[in-house]
Design a protein around this motif. Structure first.
Motif, PDB file in Angstrom:
ATOM      1  N   ALA A 174       0.862  -1.314   0.015  1.00 11.62           N
ATOM      2  CA  ALA A 174       0.185  -0.175  -0.029  1.00 11.62           C
ATOM      3  C   ALA A 174       0.867   1.214  -0.060  1.00 11.62           C
ATOM      4  CB  ALA A 174      -0.767  -0.079   1.179  1.00 11.62           C
ATOM      5  N   LYS A 175       1.885   1.215   0.603  1.00  7.98           N
ATOM      6  CA  LYS A 175       2.658   2.576   1.036  1.00  7.98           C
ATOM      7  C   LYS A 175       3.697   2.732  -0.171  1.00  7.98           C
ATOM      8  CE  LYS A 175       2.511   1.991   6.022  1.00  7.98           C
ATOM      9  NZ  LYS A 175       3.200   1.832   7.293  1.00  7.98           N
ATOM     10  N   GLN A 176       4.324   1.732  -0.455  1.00  7.65           N
ATOM     11  CA  GLN A 176       5.384   1.718  -1.380  1.00  7.65           C
ATOM     12  C   GLN A 176       4.932   1.612  -2.994  1.00  7.65           C
ATOM     13  OE1 GLN A 176       8.418  -1.180  -0.492  1.00  7.65           O
ATOM     14  NE2 GLN A 176       8.150  -0.890   1.849  1.00  7.65           N
ATOM     15  N   ILE A 177       3.981   1.008  -3.022  1.00  5.77           N
ATOM     16  CA  ILE A 177       3.670   0.650  -4.536  1.00  5.77           C
ATOM     17  C   ILE A 177       2.423   1.552  -5.164  1.00  5.77           C
ATOM     18  CG2 ILE A 177       2.888  -1.088  -6.602  1.00  5.77           C
ATOM     19  CD1 ILE A 177       4.466  -2.992  -4.547  1.00  5.77           C
ATOM     20  N   PHE A 178       1.414   1.768  -4.210  1.00  3.86           N
ATOM     21  CA  PHE A 178       0.213   2.438  -4.556  1.00  3.86           C
ATOM     22  C   PHE A 178       0.233   4.001  -4.153  1.00  3.86           C
ATOM     23  CE2 PHE A 178      -1.040  -2.030  -4.914  1.00  3.86           C
ATOM     24  CZ  PHE A 178      -2.038  -1.891  -5.710  1.00  3.86           C
ATOM     25  N   ALA A 180       2.469   5.842  -2.969  1.00  5.05           N
ATOM     26  CA  ALA A 180       3.728   6.652  -3.282  1.00  5.05           C
ATOM     27  C   ALA A 180       3.860   6.899  -4.718  1.00  5.05           C
ATOM     28  CB  ALA A 180       4.987   6.169  -2.734  1.00  5.05           C
ATOM     29  N   ASN A 181       2.991   6.273  -5.599  1.00  6.07           N
ATOM     30  CA  ASN A 181       2.975   6.181  -7.259  1.00  6.07           C
ATOM     31  C   ASN A 181       1.687   7.032  -7.551  1.00  6.07           C
ATOM     32  OD1 ASN A 181       3.854   5.471  -9.624  1.00  6.07           O
ATOM     33  ND2 ASN A 181       4.082   3.330  -9.452  1.00  6.07           N
ATOM     34  N   ARG A 182       1.749   8.156  -7.556  1.00  6.68           N
ATOM     35  CA  ARG A 182       0.712   8.993  -8.006  1.00  6.68           C
ATOM     36  C   ARG A 182      -0.172   8.704  -9.426  1.00  6.68           C
ATOM     37  NH1 ARG A 182      -0.706  12.531 -11.044  1.00  6.68           N
ATOM     38  NH2 ARG A 182       1.276  12.828 -11.789  1.00  6.68           N
ATOM     39  N   PRO A 183       0.879   8.795 -10.343  1.00  8.45           N
ATOM     40  CA  PRO A 183       0.183   8.740 -11.696  1.00  8.45           C
ATOM     41  C   PRO A 183      -0.635   7.374 -11.823  1.00  8.45           C
ATOM     42  CG  PRO A 183       2.437   9.339 -11.779  1.00  8.45           C
ATOM     43  CD  PRO A 183       2.190   8.905 -10.391  1.00  8.45           C
ATOM     44  N   ILE A 184      -0.374   6.371 -10.930  1.00 10.27           N
ATOM     45  CA  ILE A 184      -1.026   5.003 -11.243  1.00 10.27           C
ATOM     46  C   ILE A 184      -2.557   5.038 -10.584  1.00 10.27           C
ATOM     47  CG2 ILE A 184      -0.961   2.503 -10.128  1.00 10.27           C
ATOM     48  CD1 ILE A 184       0.813   3.089 -12.788  1.00 10.27           C
ATOM     49  N   LEU A 185      -2.829   5.982  -9.244  1.00 18.99           N
ATOM     50  CA  LEU A 185      -3.897   5.892  -8.705  1.00 18.99           C
ATOM     51  C   LEU A 185      -5.020   6.217  -9.397  1.00 18.99           C
ATOM     52  CD1 LEU A 185      -2.576   7.575  -5.460  1.00 18.99           C
ATOM     53  CD2 LEU A 185      -2.792   5.296  -5.861  1.00 18.99           C
ATOM     54  N   ARG A 186      -5.153   7.407 -10.380  1.00 18.12           N
ATOM     55  CA  ARG A 186      -6.172   7.285 -11.206  1.00 18.12           C
ATOM     56  C   ARG A 186      -6.667   6.363 -11.956  1.00 18.12           C
ATOM     57  NH1 ARG A 186      -6.739  12.292 -13.260  1.00 18.12           N
ATOM     58  NH2 ARG A 186      -4.472  12.654 -13.330  1.00 18.12           N
ATOM     59  N   PHE A 187      -5.617   5.411 -12.491  1.00 21.89           N
ATOM     60  CA  PHE A 187      -5.839   4.093 -13.285  1.00 21.89           C
ATOM     61  C   PHE A 187      -6.486   3.323 -12.586  1.00 21.89           C
ATOM     62  CE2 PHE A 187      -3.225   6.606 -15.826  1.00 21.89           C
ATOM     63  CZ  PHE A 187      -3.881   6.842 -17.166  1.00 21.89           C
ATOM     64  N   SER A 254       3.263   9.824 -21.572  1.00 21.65           N
ATOM     65  CA  SER A 254       4.475  10.553 -20.584  1.00 21.65           C
ATOM     66  C   SER A 254       5.265   9.485 -20.347  1.00 21.65           C
ATOM     67  CB  SER A 254       4.141  11.540 -19.831  1.00 21.65           C
ATOM     68  OG  SER A 254       3.789  10.888 -18.671  1.00 21.65           O
ATOM     69  N   SER A 255       6.724   9.725 -20.499  1.00 17.96           N
ATOM     70  CA  SER A 255       7.681   8.897 -20.137  1.00 17.96           C
ATOM     71  C   SER A 255       7.501   8.635 -18.521  1.00 17.96           C
ATOM     72  CB  SER A 255       9.007   9.455 -20.126  1.00 17.96           C
ATOM     73  OG  SER A 255       9.352  10.683 -19.496  1.00 17.96           O
ATOM     74  N   ASP A 256       7.090   9.649 -17.700  1.00 19.45           N
ATOM     75  CA  ASP A 256       6.755   9.205 -16.281  1.00 19.45           C
ATOM     76  C   ASP A 256       5.824   8.534 -15.962  1.00 19.45           C
ATOM     77  OD1 ASP A 256       8.629  11.329 -15.808  1.00 19.45           O
ATOM     78  OD2 ASP A 256       7.477  12.921 -15.249  1.00 19.45           O
ATOM     79  N   LEU A 257       4.291   8.493 -16.836  1.00 19.54           N
ATOM     80  CA  LEU A 257       3.378   7.534 -16.658  1.00 19.54           C
ATOM     81  C   LEU A 257       3.926   6.088 -17.045  1.00 19.54           C
ATOM     82  CD1 LEU A 257       0.582   7.068 -16.088  1.00 19.54           C
ATOM     83  CD2 LEU A 257      -0.171   7.523 -18.385  1.00 19.54           C
ATOM     84  N   ILE A 258       4.828   5.909 -18.035  1.00 15.69           N
ATOM     85  CA  ILE A 258       5.272   4.488 -18.311  1.00 15.69           C
ATOM     86  C   ILE A 258       6.098   4.237 -17.065  1.00 15.69           C
ATOM     87  CG2 ILE A 258       6.624   3.286 -19.877  1.00 15.69           C
ATOM     88  CD1 ILE A 258       5.423   5.128 -22.160  1.00 15.69           C
ATOM     89  N   ALA A 259       6.909   5.158 -16.650  1.00 13.24           N
ATOM     90  CA  ALA A 259       7.887   4.591 -15.422  1.00 13.24           C
ATOM     91  C   ALA A 259       7.077   4.313 -14.416  1.00 13.24           C
ATOM     92  CB  ALA A 259       8.821   5.883 -15.180  1.00 13.24           C
ATOM     93  N   ALA A 260       5.940   4.997 -13.938  1.00  8.40           N
ATOM     94  CA  ALA A 260       5.199   4.640 -12.827  1.00  8.40           C
ATOM     95  C   ALA A 260       4.628   3.373 -12.899  1.00  8.40           C
ATOM     96  CB  ALA A 260       4.073   5.879 -12.699  1.00  8.40           C
ATOM     97  N   LEU A 261       3.979   2.895 -14.299  1.00  8.03           N
ATOM     98  CA  LEU A 261       3.504   1.676 -14.204  1.00  8.03           C
ATOM     99  C   LEU A 261       4.634   0.410 -14.186  1.00  8.03           C
ATOM    100  CD1 LEU A 261       1.283  -0.079 -15.104  1.00  8.03           C
ATOM    101  CD2 LEU A 261       1.985  -0.285 -17.546  1.00  8.03           C
ATOM    102  N   ASP A 262       5.775   0.886 -14.748  1.00  6.57           N
ATOM    103  CA  ASP A 262       6.932   0.063 -14.638  1.00  6.57           C
ATOM    104  C   ASP A 262       7.307  -0.297 -13.061  1.00  6.57           C
ATOM    105  OD1 ASP A 262       7.274  -0.306 -17.234  1.00  6.57           O
ATOM    106  OD2 ASP A 262       9.093   0.915 -17.450  1.00  6.57           O
ATOM    107  N   ARG A 263       7.362   0.817 -12.312  1.00 10.51           N
ATOM    108  CA  ARG A 263       7.433   0.655 -10.954  1.00 10.51           C
ATOM    109  C   ARG A 263       6.303  -0.052 -10.196  1.00 10.51           C
ATOM    110  NH1 ARG A 263      10.828   2.032  -6.801  1.00 10.51           N
ATOM    111  NH2 ARG A 263      12.165   2.518  -8.427  1.00 10.51           N
ATOM    112  N   ASN A 264       5.203  -0.015 -10.476  1.00  8.94           N
ATOM    113  CA  ASN A 264       4.140  -0.638 -10.163  1.00  8.94           C
ATOM    114  C   ASN A 264       4.284  -2.158 -10.435  1.00  8.94           C
ATOM    115  OD1 ASN A 264       1.235  -1.983 -10.743  1.00  8.94           O
ATOM    116  ND2 ASN A 264       1.114  -0.571  -9.172  1.00  8.94           N
TER     117      ASN A 264
END
Length: 283
Positions: A174-178, A180-187, A254-264
């Motif tokens: 919850a803390k590290q993957i969701f 803290a990973n703002r661009p992913i929350l919307r999806f 955006s590259s930031d959104l792709i990076a956010a999915l990669d981190r997730n």
């Protein structure tokens, strides 16, 4: 007892073949859910995704002799609450829906009829074998399939042990993957949002540097969502700079959104490797 070693998120992301393994993972997830509205019940939004995953974790950790391990509605609500993706009332509605369509059974505990236990039916357990195999296929692609032979074979004893071990990772997840990973929350919040994001990443990966012409109606159909829903989600992401939309309606992530999915994805693989190590030790 010392915690078993496991792969970190950064270690997975730094693997030279991470992008290839990510694409294999995404293709397998989409193959599992696209045009399969029964399975889509489990993935429509973050609330359903979390209820499904945590029910499986509680099933894995359930021991008849240990009351503290019982898969109760209260424990389910507490764990889902860490992610902030559903209210207690919404969780009740998701559980009722899952029971209605045959994913779950809700029954009283043998020693206390007031205590309701939520457990997966055999079809959901079978689905979970497939879902978990997808994740370990990605790990196997990166670090060797022999290491993950049991989950890749769909071993039921391993699945139960792994899901039970996964309980210990939920707060970290919850803390590290969701959160803290703002661009992913919307999806996660949007119906089929994560699946649509993964599909867009694959489409863009096949046409690097190009703008994507997306027919919102056709794009949403395999996920059971409307043109308006797709358009609203993408427009909102564009307003925050996560997606660019040109004057012709074509889009680019955006590259930031792709990076956010990669981190997730890498974060979830890391936690599943941690659960794999614990499960193997217990078996």
């Amino acid at each position: 007892m010392k915690e078993p070693l496991y792969l970190t998120t950064d270690g997975i992301l730094k693997h030279p073949n991470f992008c290839g393994a990510r694409d294999i993972y995404i293709d397998a997830v989409l193959d599992l859910y696209e045009n399969n509205l029964s399975s889509m019940e489990l993935m429509l939004d973050g609330g359903r995704i979390m209820v499904y995953g945590i029910i499986m974790a509680l099933w894995g950790g359930f021991r008849e002799h240990d009351v503290s391990s019982y898969p109760t509605i209260g424990r389910l609500k507490q764990a889902v609450g860490w992610f902030g993706v559903a209210s207690p009332r919404q969780i009740d509605l998701v559980v009722a829906r899952f029971a209605q369509v045959g994913h779950l059974q809700i029954s009283p505990a043998s020693h206390d009829l007031r205590m309701r236990l939520v457990q997966p039916r055999s079809a959901l357990i079978e689905h979970d074998r497939c879902f978990i195999r997808v994740h370990y296929s990605a790990l196997g692609e990166l670090f060797g399939r022999d290491t993950y032979a049991l989950p890749l074979a769909g071993d039921l004893a391993f699945l139960k042990a792994m899901r039970g071990a996964w309980i210990a990772t939920l707060e970290s997840m919850a803390k590290q993957i969701f959160i803290a990973n703002r661009p992913i929350l919307r999806f996660y919040a949007a119906s089929a949002g994560m699946l649509m994001l993964m599909k867009l990443v694959r489409l863009q990966g096949r046409s690097p540097g190009r703008w994507l012409a997306v027919d919102y109606t056709a794009f949403g159909r395999p996920f059971g969502v409307s043109r308006t829903h797709v358009r609203t989600l993408l427009k909102a992401a564009a307003a925050d700079g996560d997606i660019e939309i040109d004057s012709n309606g074509c889009l680019r992530l955006s590259s930031d959104l792709i990076a956010a999915l990669d981190r997730n994805i890498a974060g979830r693989l890391s936690l599943l490797d941690r659960a794999h190590s614990a499960a193997m030790a217990s078996l």
